[in-house]
Design a protein around this motif. Structure first.
Motif, short mmCIF file in Angstrom:
data_model
loop_
_atom_site.label_atom_id
_atom_site.label_comp_id
_atom_site.label_asym_id
_atom_site.label_seq_id
_atom_site.Cartn_x
_atom_site.Cartn_y
_atom_site.Cartn_z
N GLN A 116 39.87 33.18 -6.01
CA GLN A 116 39.72 34.44 -6.74
C GLN A 116 39.19 34.20 -8.15
O GLN A 116 38.38 34.99 -8.66
N GLU A 117 39.62 33.10 -8.76
CA GLU A 117 39.11 32.74 -10.08
C GLU A 117 37.60 32.49 -10.02
O GLU A 117 36.85 32.92 -10.90
N ALA A 131 30.48 33.75 5.85
CA ALA A 131 30.74 34.19 4.47
C ALA A 131 30.87 32.99 3.53
O ALA A 131 30.46 33.06 2.37
N PHE A 132 31.43 31.90 4.03
CA PHE A 132 31.59 30.72 3.19
C PHE A 132 30.22 30.11 2.87
O PHE A 132 29.96 29.72 1.72
N LEU A 145 27.85 37.91 -3.66
CA LEU A 145 29.08 38.52 -4.19
C LEU A 145 29.94 39.11 -3.08
O LEU A 145 31.16 38.97 -3.07
N GLN A 146 29.27 39.76 -2.13
CA GLN A 146 30.01 40.31 -0.99
C GLN A 146 30.61 39.18 -0.16
O GLN A 146 31.74 39.29 0.35
N ALA A 147 29.86 38.08 -0.06
CA ALA A 147 30.37 36.92 0.69
C ALA A 147 31.61 36.34 0.01
O ALA A 147 32.55 35.92 0.69
N PHE A 148 31.61 36.34 -1.32
CA PHE A 148 32.79 35.85 -2.05
C PHE A 148 34.00 36.73 -1.77
O PHE A 148 35.12 36.24 -1.60
N ASN A 149 33.78 38.04 -1.75
CA ASN A 149 34.88 38.96 -1.43
C ASN A 149 35.39 38.72 -0.01
O ASN A 149 36.60 38.70 0.24
N ASP A 150 34.43 38.55 0.92
CA ASP A 150 34.81 38.30 2.32
C ASP A 150 35.54 36.97 2.45
O ASP A 150 36.50 36.85 3.22
N ARG A 151 35.08 35.98 1.69
CA ARG A 151 35.70 34.66 1.75
C ARG A 151 37.15 34.71 1.28
O ARG A 151 38.04 34.12 1.90
#
Length: 330
Positions: A175-176, A231-232, A256-262
């Motif tokens: 999350q960071e 997503a990763f 950014l969406q991939a980071f949220n999904d990850r």
């Protein structure tokens, strides 16, 4: 022998019946006390798992609020959700920590509440400092769990608890990373690139600890399957693009969406391990309570049987002694 000769026959018979029963009751009582302590520890651990869930809600809501503040205004429903999560965490503290342990966690939650209020008046320029403050509180909260370990007497449960803590840290640093990328996107400040490298190293550290120290093959397989999600790969692509400064504008939104999904996928792993741990705790608690009932039933049954047999034996012996005494008198 002289001392025994001074004791009446009735007293000797009572000791013959009562002493074994007394010793058995004492040992069984000690075992029941030990089992009761294990049940209390399991209940404590179960409450901590519930508290960890609230910690995740708090972290998620704060992340949402920070990103909203970074690009615009905060939505009131998100702020209310954060307040409710902090309040629920407060209510769980008495059942999750002992009185001496609770004070530190309580102070952290109070400070989280103060930080929540201060967020409303925090400017975009000061948002980075506010975020560092709150992230430090979350980190302290997680350390509180690890510092005050619960001894349950069950190696598997304690091992899985350690796995859960490692996954919570992995989730925190993921999350960071997400937050630093959002800040870099908005400010184009190279400082966040350096911070990004740091959180990447920390995530790798906790993955290594997860695999090397605590995780079972099933849990490792679960994490590997999660990491195989596209997503990763998409998030890594954005990460590398930021670090190398070679990326297209179209890749940013996807990344950014991939980071949220990850982050969601990592949290699903946390949730699955958490559910499995709670099930183990419930099963173990039931088994211990059953064993306690067996001990109590055994003590009660033994007392009834030994009292019955002892009473009959005493009557018969005293009856025959009485007859022998009468014959001797005659």
């Amino acid at each position: 022998m002289g001392f025994l000769n001074k004791i009446s026959i009735k007293s000797r018979l009572f000791l013959l019946v009562g002493l074994p029963l007394l010793f058995m009751s004492v040992f069984a009582g000690l075992e029941i006390k030990k089992l009761y302590g294990e049940v209390q520890s399991l209940n404590l651990l179960n409450a901590r798992i519930e508290l960890l869930k609230e910690q995740y809600v708090i972290s998620s809501q704060v992340h949402t609020l920070k990103t909203e503040k970074l690009v615009g205004d905060i939505e009131s429903n998100e702020l209310n959700a954060l307040s409710e999560a902090i309040n629920r965490a407060f209510l769980l503290l008495p059942s999750a920590f002992s009185q001496s342990e609770k004070e530190g966690a309580e102070n952290i939650l109070k400070e989280m509440g103060e930080a929540k209020v201060e967020l409303l008046s925090t400017s975009k320029e000061d948002l980075k400092d506010w975020s560092v403050w709150f992230d430090d509180l979350v980190s302290q909260f997680l350390i509180t769990f690890e510092k005050n370990r619960v001894s349950t007497g069950n190696i598997d449960i304690e091992k899985n608890t350690e796995v859960l803590y490692q996954l919570q840290w992995l989730s925190f640093w993921a999350q960071e990373e997400n937050w630093f990328i959002h800040q870099y996107k908005e400010t184009n400040n190279n400082e966040f690139k350096q911070l990004l490298s740091t959180v990447i190293e920390r995530q790798q550290l906790f993955i290594d600890r997860f695999i090397a120290i605590s995780a079972s093959p099933k849990q490792i397989d679960l994490l590997l399957k999660t990491f195989a999600n596209p997503a990763f790969a998409d998030s890594y692509k954005l990460r590398e693009g930021i670090l190398t400064e070679i990326m297209e504008e179209s890749e940013i939104a996807t990344g950014l969406q991939a980071f949220n999904d990850r982050f969601t996928l990592i949290q699903q792993v946390v949730q699955e391990v958490s559910i499995s741990l709670v099930d183990d705790i419930k099963t173990t608690t039931t088994e211990i309570k059953t064993l306690m009932s067996v001990y109590l039933a055994a003590i009660l049954l033994s007392m009834i049987i030994m009292c019955y047999l002892g009473t009959n034996l005493s009557r018969r012996i005293l009856f025959y002694l009485s007859r022998v005494s009468k014959r001797c008198q005659n």
